[in-house]
Design a protein around this motif. Structure first.
Motif, PDB file in Angstrom:
ATOM      1  N   GLU A  84      26.543  48.842 -43.582  1.00  0.00           N
ATOM      2  CA  GLU A  84      26.870  47.463 -43.240  1.00  0.00           C
ATOM      3  C   GLU A  84      28.372  47.279 -43.342  1.00  0.00           C
ATOM      4  N   LYS A  85      28.878  46.332 -42.565  1.00  0.00           N
ATOM      5  CA  LYS A  85      30.302  46.034 -42.587  1.00  0.00           C
ATOM      6  C   LYS A  85      30.626  45.263 -43.856  1.00  0.00           C
ATOM      7  N   GLU A  86      31.814  45.502 -44.396  1.00  0.00           N
ATOM      8  CA  GLU A  86      32.223  44.816 -45.616  1.00  0.00           C
ATOM      9  C   GLU A  86      32.223  43.306 -45.408  1.00  0.00           C
ATOM     10  N   ARG A  87      31.793  42.578 -46.425  1.00  0.00           N
ATOM     11  CA  ARG A  87      31.780  41.124 -46.369  1.00  0.00           C
ATOM     12  C   ARG A  87      32.553  40.564 -47.554  1.00  0.00           C
ATOM     13  N   GLU A  88      32.887  39.277 -47.479  1.00  0.00           N
ATOM     14  CA  GLU A  88      33.637  38.629 -48.548  1.00  0.00           C
ATOM     15  C   GLU A  88      32.699  37.904 -49.500  1.00  0.00           C
ATOM     16  N   PHE A  89      33.092  37.850 -50.773  1.00  0.00           N
ATOM     17  CA  PHE A  89      32.357  37.126 -51.803  1.00  0.00           C
ATOM     18  C   PHE A  89      33.296  36.158 -52.498  1.00  0.00           C
ATOM     19  N   PHE A  90      32.712  35.090 -53.040  1.00  0.00           N
ATOM     20  CA  PHE A  90      33.493  34.035 -53.662  1.00  0.00           C
ATOM     21  C   PHE A  90      32.820  33.600 -54.959  1.00  0.00           C
ATOM     22  N   PRO A  91      33.591  33.005 -55.885  1.00  0.00           N
ATOM     23  CA  PRO A  91      32.967  32.453 -57.089  1.00  0.00           C
ATOM     24  C   PRO A  91      31.918  31.409 -56.725  1.00  0.00           C
ATOM     25  N   SER A 256      27.825  35.332 -51.452  1.00  0.00           N
ATOM     26  CA  SER A 256      28.195  35.295 -50.037  1.00  0.00           C
ATOM     27  C   SER A 256      27.011  34.687 -49.289  1.00  0.00           C
ATOM     28  N   PRO A 257      27.215  33.595 -48.537  1.00  0.00           N
ATOM     29  CA  PRO A 257      26.103  32.885 -47.911  1.00  0.00           C
ATOM     30  C   PRO A 257      25.308  33.750 -46.938  1.00  0.00           C
ATOM     31  N   VAL A 258      24.008  33.487 -46.835  1.00  0.00           N
ATOM     32  CA  VAL A 258      23.153  34.142 -45.843  1.00  0.00           C
ATOM     33  C   VAL A 258      22.465  33.082 -44.993  1.00  0.00           C
ATOM     34  N   LEU A 260      19.249  31.428 -42.610  1.00  0.00           N
ATOM     35  CA  LEU A 260      17.811  31.257 -42.691  1.00  0.00           C
ATOM     36  C   LEU A 260      17.128  32.454 -42.041  1.00  0.00           C
ATOM     37  N   ASN A 261      16.157  33.031 -42.748  1.00  0.00           N
ATOM     38  CA  ASN A 261      15.387  34.195 -42.303  1.00  0.00           C
ATOM     39  C   ASN A 261      16.186  35.498 -42.273  1.00  0.00           C
ATOM     40  N   GLU A 262      17.419  35.488 -42.769  1.00  0.00           N
ATOM     41  CA  GLU A 262      18.191  36.730 -42.859  1.00  0.00           C
ATOM     42  C   GLU A 262      17.622  37.603 -43.977  1.00  0.00           C
ATOM     43  N   LYS A 263      17.408  38.868 -43.657  1.00  0.00           N
ATOM     44  CA  LYS A 263      16.849  39.787 -44.645  1.00  0.00           C
ATOM     45  C   LYS A 263      17.923  40.217 -45.646  1.00  0.00           C
ATOM     46  N   PRO A 264      17.525  40.537 -46.872  1.00  0.00           N
ATOM     47  CA  PRO A 264      18.490  41.011 -47.862  1.00  0.00           C
ATOM     48  C   PRO A 264      19.148  42.312 -47.416  1.00  0.00           C
ATOM     49  N   SER A 265      20.344  42.556 -47.917  1.00  0.00           N
ATOM     50  CA  SER A 265      21.065  43.787 -47.626  1.00  0.00           C
ATOM     51  C   SER A 265      20.344  44.987 -48.231  1.00  0.00           C
ATOM     52  N   VAL A 266      20.062  45.985 -47.418  1.00  0.00           N
ATOM     53  CA  VAL A 266      19.476  47.228 -47.924  1.00  0.00           C
ATOM     54  C   VAL A 266      20.419  47.865 -48.943  1.00  0.00           C
ATOM     55  N   LEU A 267      21.713  47.689 -48.710  1.00  0.00           N
ATOM     56  CA  LEU A 267      22.713  48.244 -49.615  1.00  0.00           C
ATOM     57  C   LEU A 267      22.535  47.698 -51.030  1.00  0.00           C
ATOM     58  N   PHE A 268      22.550  46.375 -51.175  1.00  0.00           N
ATOM     59  CA  PHE A 268      22.443  45.795 -52.511  1.00  0.00           C
ATOM     60  C   PHE A 268      21.050  45.968 -53.102  1.00  0.00           C
ATOM     61  N   PRO A 293      19.194  16.124 -51.839  1.00  0.00           N
ATOM     62  CA  PRO A 293      17.851  16.672 -51.599  1.00  0.00           C
ATOM     63  C   PRO A 293      17.566  17.013 -50.134  1.00  0.00           C
ATOM     64  N   ALA A 294      18.470  16.646 -49.238  1.00  0.00           N
ATOM     65  CA  ALA A 294      18.165  16.780 -47.814  1.00  0.00           C
ATOM     66  C   ALA A 294      18.195  18.218 -47.320  1.00  0.00           C
ATOM     67  N   LEU A 295      19.120  19.037 -47.837  1.00  0.00           N
ATOM     68  CA  LEU A 295      19.333  20.328 -47.206  1.00  0.00           C
ATOM     69  C   LEU A 295      19.508  21.459 -48.218  1.00  0.00           C
ATOM     70  N   PRO A 296      18.398  21.997 -48.765  1.00  0.00           N
ATOM     71  CA  PRO A 296      18.518  23.225 -49.549  1.00  0.00           C
ATOM     72  C   PRO A 296      18.699  24.410 -48.606  1.00  0.00           C
ATOM     73  N   VAL A 297      19.497  25.393 -48.993  1.00  0.00           N
ATOM     74  CA  VAL A 297      19.722  26.578 -48.156  1.00  0.00           C
ATOM     75  C   VAL A 297      19.340  27.836 -48.929  1.00  0.00           C
ATOM     76  N   PRO A 298      19.229  28.982 -48.231  1.00  0.00           N
ATOM     77  CA  PRO A 298      18.703  30.195 -48.880  1.00  0.00           C
ATOM     78  C   PRO A 298      19.601  30.761 -49.973  1.00  0.00           C
ATOM     79  N   VAL A 299      18.974  31.487 -50.886  1.00  0.00           N
ATOM     80  CA  VAL A 299      19.685  32.217 -51.929  1.00  0.00           C
ATOM     81  C   VAL A 299      20.705  33.153 -51.286  1.00  0.00           C
ATOM     82  N   SER A 300      21.917  33.168 -51.832  1.00  0.00           N
ATOM     83  CA  SER A 300      23.010  33.969 -51.285  1.00  0.00           C
ATOM     84  C   SER A 300      22.874  35.444 -51.660  1.00  0.00           C
ATOM     85  N   ALA A 301      23.698  36.271 -51.020  1.00  0.00           N
ATOM     86  CA  ALA A 301      23.831  37.681 -51.399  1.00  0.00           C
ATOM     87  C   ALA A 301      24.835  37.785 -52.540  1.00  0.00           C
TER      88      ALA A 301
END
Length: 419
Positions: A84-91, A256-258, A260-268, A293-301
């Motif tokens: 996978e291509k390198e991605r950025e992460f944030f606090p 790092s945000p993911v 909706l329906n994005e699969k987890p990284s095989v790497l991690f 309460p309107a917009l929960p989003v998926p667990v990040s990587a």
């Protein structure tokens, strides 16, 4: 972040496989066992040189043709099984949101500064000596006799302020994975705050307890720069180092945000499994991208990987934090495992302009994560014969469900001390 850097997962790292990689990508591969204080991976990796992280079976390469990587996966003779291509992460805290607004919306500058100053200067109550912060009370710290003694807890973050008065008598080991920046300074402050929650003790001014595993061995890996940004390769580098050092717990208050329906990284996912196989537990922040309460989003990587424990945040009213991400990608991976205190959490902080004293209140799944990491250290001291998979199971089985909150939001519930 290097524009064309790839993280490559191997199914084998014997001599033949490494020669295959070197020949296929026209690089020389250096094993992480040869890395040192004077020989860092960020000084090695370039167009002609790659680094193999020996504990993880991961190679980092620059400027490789993506089609060539794809062909390597299809080649039965190649050891390459995923890339996978390198991605950025944030606090994973509220300041990250503020920084984005600063960068992208100049017209809101004055409002943002006002909000930032408010967060930094939230009044900190002056409690009675030996009282506990609300988060410690919520997880039952008042009765425990355990303190994480002898357990290595590794905080991978923005570094750590070793001059903080609450830690001047502690022996702290660390390493920087960010070129040109040292691990034992923390101009950002995020890493010092997270380390204080997991491994701190009491405030030197009031005596109020804010840290959990006060007698643990604090280890620091600087994987986020002073401006709060990091990359996949720096995180992988640090995880490999932590496993080599046989640290039992790795705490990742970054995300790092993911989609909706994005699969987890095989790497991690693979890195998490290999860490568990090495008796090391990785605990990570679920992320702060929700607008509840309107917009929960998926667990990040990387917390959305099944082999990495994902931590959500609650407030002192036992409500899910408005920003805390949810396990709404559960069908493809990405569920929340447990929750912990993550709103208005007081901890250690570098003394600098903008905040009074050596402590601040911060909010985020970043703050919830070190609560779990600190408690895991207490469990490991209390149950020395359990491996990390069993400690994970215990953290979940002893967690307390919270009335009216959903499994997708808090997993098995609020972590609890075992009396």
């Amino acid at each position: 972040m290097v524009k064309n850097r790839y993280i490559v997962l191997l199914d084998s790292q014997n001599e033949k496989s490494i020669r295959n990689v070197e020949k296929g990508f026209s690089v020389s591969v250096t094993s992480s066992e040869y890395l040192s204080k004077d020989n860092r991976s960020f000084n090695i990796i370039d167009n002609n040189n790659a680094v193999l992280y020996k504990n993880l079976g991961v190679v980092v390469v620059d400027d490789v043709d993506e089609e060539q990587l794809t062909r390597s996966i299809a080649d039965s003779k190649s050891p390459v099984i995923y890339f996978e291509k390198e991605r950025e992460f944030f606090p994973a805290d509220e300041f990250t949101f503020i920084d984005d607004l600063k960068t992208n919306v100049d017209q809101l500058k004055n409002k943002i500064l006002e909000l930032e100053n408010y967060i930094r200067r939230k009044p900190i109550p002056k409690p009675a000596v030996t009282d506990l912060e609300w988060g410690l009370k919520a997880i039952g710290m008042g009765e425990t006799q355990f303190s994480g003694k002898g357990i290595d807890v590794c905080i991978l973050d923005t570094g750590f302020d070793v001059s903080h008065p609450d830690f001047v008598d502690r022996i702290v080991e660390g390493k920087s994975f960010i070129e040109g920046e040292e691990w034992d300074k923390d101009p950002n402050g995020h890493g010092t705050h997270c380390a204080g929650i997991a491994c701190g003790n009491v405030r030197n001014d009031t005596g109020k307890r804010y840290g959990i595993a006060k007698d643990s061995n604090l280890k620091i890996g600087k994987v986020l720069s002073n401006n709060g940004k990091g990359t996949t390769s720096s995180i992988i580098d640090a995880i490999d180092w932590a496993i080599t050092k046989k640290f039992r717990i790795i705490s990742l208050s970054l995300a790092s945000p993911v989609k909706l329906n994005e699969k987890p990284s095989v790497l991690f996912e693979t890195v998490g499994i290999r860490a568990l196989d090495s008796n090391c537990l990785i605990i990570a922040a679920a992320g702060n991208d929700s607008k509840r309460p309107a917009l929960p989003v998926p667990v990040s990587a990387p917390a959305n990987s099944l082999s990495i424990m994902a931590v959500a945040a609650i407030d002192n009213q036992m409500r899910i934090a408005r920003f805390s991400n949810a396990g709404i990608n559960a069908a493809t991976g990405g569920n929340v495992n447990v929750c912990a205190p993550g709103v208005d959490v007081l901890s250690s902080y570098p003394k600098k302009s903008g905040n009074s004293g050596n402590y601040v209140l911060l909010s985020g799944t970043s703050m919830a994560t070190p609560h779990v990491s600190g408690l895991a250290a207490l469990y490991m001291e209390q149950f020395p014969d359990l491996n990390t998979r069993e400690i994970w199971e215990l953290l979940e089985s002893k967690a307390k469900p919270i009335e009216n909150l959903k499994y997708r939001d808090i997993g098995k519930g609020l972590i609890q001390v075992i009396q």
